[in-house]
Design a protein around this motif. Structure first.
Motif, mmCIF file in Angstrom:
data_model
loop_
_atom_site.group_PDB
_atom_site.id
_atom_site.type_symbol
_atom_site.label_atom_id
_atom_site.label_comp_id
_atom_site.label_asym_id
_atom_site.label_seq_id
_atom_site.Cartn_x
_atom_site.Cartn_y
_atom_site.Cartn_z
ATOM 1 N N ASP A 114 2.390 -2.963 -9.601
ATOM 2 C CA ASP A 114 1.241 -2.837 -8.546
ATOM 3 C C ASP A 114 2.191 -1.339 -7.847
ATOM 4 O O ASP A 114 3.428 -1.289 -7.185
ATOM 5 C CB ASP A 114 1.360 -3.603 -7.739
ATOM 6 C CG ASP A 114 0.305 -4.393 -8.340
ATOM 7 O OD1 ASP A 114 -0.925 -4.469 -8.737
ATOM 8 O OD2 ASP A 114 0.940 -5.978 -8.447
ATOM 9 N N LEU A 115 0.911 -0.494 -7.817
ATOM 10 C CA LEU A 115 1.862 0.455 -7.041
ATOM 11 C C LEU A 115 0.687 0.854 -6.138
ATOM 12 O O LEU A 115 -0.472 0.445 -6.319
ATOM 13 C CB LEU A 115 1.292 2.197 -7.923
ATOM 14 C CG LEU A 115 2.285 1.581 -9.232
ATOM 15 C CD1 LEU A 115 1.553 1.707 -10.328
ATOM 16 C CD2 LEU A 115 2.878 3.405 -9.535
ATOM 17 N N SER A 116 1.593 1.240 -4.501
ATOM 18 C CA SER A 116 0.998 1.618 -3.588
ATOM 19 C C SER A 116 1.314 2.626 -2.776
ATOM 20 O O SER A 116 2.611 2.939 -2.826
ATOM 21 C CB SER A 116 0.955 -0.104 -2.896
ATOM 22 O OG SER A 116 1.807 -0.034 -2.022
ATOM 23 N N THR A 117 0.328 2.860 -1.668
ATOM 24 C CA THR A 117 0.957 4.464 -1.409
ATOM 25 C C THR A 117 1.392 3.633 0.428
ATOM 26 O O THR A 117 0.154 3.125 0.832
ATOM 27 C CB THR A 117 0.127 5.656 -1.157
ATOM 28 O OG1 THR A 117 -1.240 5.321 -0.304
ATOM 29 C CG2 THR A 117 -0.203 5.834 -2.576
ATOM 30 N N VAL A 118 2.029 4.272 1.573
ATOM 31 C CA VAL A 118 2.714 3.190 3.067
ATOM 32 C C VAL A 118 1.745 4.839 3.649
ATOM 33 O O VAL A 118 2.434 5.860 2.995
ATOM 34 C CB VAL A 118 3.496 2.510 3.286
ATOM 35 C CG1 VAL A 118 4.078 2.606 4.347
ATOM 36 C CG2 VAL A 118 3.979 1.637 1.071
ATOM 37 N N ASP A 119 1.155 4.654 4.815
ATOM 38 C CA ASP A 119 1.025 5.561 5.224
ATOM 39 C C ASP A 119 2.431 5.421 6.305
ATOM 40 O O ASP A 119 2.597 5.194 6.680
ATOM 41 C CB ASP A 119 -0.318 6.226 6.015
ATOM 42 C CG ASP A 119 -0.753 4.441 6.918
ATOM 43 O OD1 ASP A 119 0.174 3.780 7.335
ATOM 44 O OD2 ASP A 119 -1.791 4.408 7.123
ATOM 45 N N ALA A 120 2.244 6.169 7.747
ATOM 46 C CA ALA A 120 3.202 6.531 8.504
ATOM 47 C C ALA A 120 2.947 5.149 9.477
ATOM 48 O O ALA A 120 4.113 5.088 10.129
ATOM 49 C CB ALA A 120 2.810 7.622 9.589
ATOM 50 N N GLU A 121 1.815 4.830 9.957
ATOM 51 C CA GLU A 121 1.341 3.509 10.455
ATOM 52 C C GLU A 121 2.142 2.383 9.565
ATOM 53 O O GLU A 121 2.167 1.168 10.558
ATOM 54 C CB GLU A 121 0.423 3.466 10.726
ATOM 55 C CG GLU A 121 -0.272 4.230 12.034
ATOM 56 C CD GLU A 121 -1.206 5.220 11.779
ATOM 57 O OE1 GLU A 121 -0.855 5.219 10.591
ATOM 58 O OE2 GLU A 121 0.188 6.210 12.143
ATOM 59 N N GLY A 122 2.754 2.478 8.219
ATOM 60 C CA GLY A 122 3.056 1.010 7.544
ATOM 61 C C GLY A 122 1.675 1.173 6.628
ATOM 62 O O GLY A 122 1.855 -0.612 6.050
ATOM 63 N N ALA A 123 0.533 1.241 7.026
ATOM 64 C CA ALA A 123 -0.395 0.638 6.028
ATOM 65 C C ALA A 123 -0.444 1.132 4.833
ATOM 66 O O ALA A 123 -0.254 2.018 3.958
ATOM 67 C CB ALA A 123 -1.637 1.349 6.537
ATOM 68 N N GLU A 124 -0.705 -0.148 4.138
ATOM 69 C CA GLU A 124 -0.068 -0.061 2.503
ATOM 70 C C GLU A 124 -1.867 -0.118 1.422
ATOM 71 O O GLU A 124 -2.742 -0.550 2.254
ATOM 72 C CB GLU A 124 0.382 -1.218 1.541
ATOM 73 C CG GLU A 124 0.993 -0.362 0.728
ATOM 74 C CD GLU A 124 2.284 -2.249 0.472
ATOM 75 O OE1 GLU A 124 1.652 -2.525 -0.841
ATOM 76 O OE2 GLU A 124 3.116 -2.321 1.294
ATOM 77 N N THR A 125 -1.553 0.814 0.783
ATOM 78 C CA THR A 125 -3.165 1.290 -0.554
ATOM 79 C C THR A 125 -2.571 1.643 -1.600
ATOM 80 O O THR A 125 -1.918 2.082 -2.124
ATOM 81 C CB THR A 125 -3.746 2.123 -0.143
ATOM 82 O OG1 THR A 125 -3.943 2.820 1.788
ATOM 83 C CG2 THR A 125 -4.930 2.669 -0.536
#
Length: 143
Positions: A114-125
């Motif tokens: 499972d691949l996800s991106t993480v933004d500056a606030e730590g939210a994973e998409t």
């Protein structure tokens, strides 16, 4: 986990891969359950629309799957094949590929990633999913 493999040894294997070093990849987890590979999203890893290039996502899935298999059966493994489905454009600060073992046999290991991106606030998409088969290499000393 097989043999003397642990996170420290697995990181040394990753550091011996010139392409992984070029991308700045790092292993953040490695155990009998699987492996997690991360890399910082940089501008030079994007395609013309500003999203992370699909080749980078494929690299991360392929390597995470192979490391997960290695955690189960040892370091003498190579990718036999994998498929990837892109769910949405990858945007963020960090790319995370979490691979888990589906089934470990004597000569083949099947893993899901499972691949996800993480933004500056730590939210994973979530951005992609992959499944791969890894071959266990024959013992070179017995050939």
């Amino acid at each position: 986990m097989s043999g003397d493999l642990d996170l420290t040894v697995a990181r040394k294997v990753l550091e011996a891969q010139p392409f992984s070093v070029l991308l700045g990849a790092r292993l953040t987890a490695f155990d009998g359950e699987g492996a997690t590979l991360e890399l910082d999203i940089r501008d030079d890893l994007r395609q013309q629309h500003g999203f992370v290039h699909g080749g980078v996502l494929s690299y991360a899935a392929d390597n995470a799957i192979t490391f997960a298999a290695g955690a189960a059966v040892g370091a003498q493994v190579v990718t036999a094949g994998f498929t990837i489905d892109y769910l949405r454009p990858a945007q963020g600060d960090l790319l995370r590929a979490r691979a888990r073992i589906v089934r470990a046999g004597r000569t083949r290991v099947v893993c899901r990633c499972d691949l996800s991106t993480v933004d500056a606030e730590g939210a994973e998409t979530p951005c992609a999913v992959a499944q791969g088969t890894v071959s266990v290499l024959e013992d070179q000393n017995s050939a």
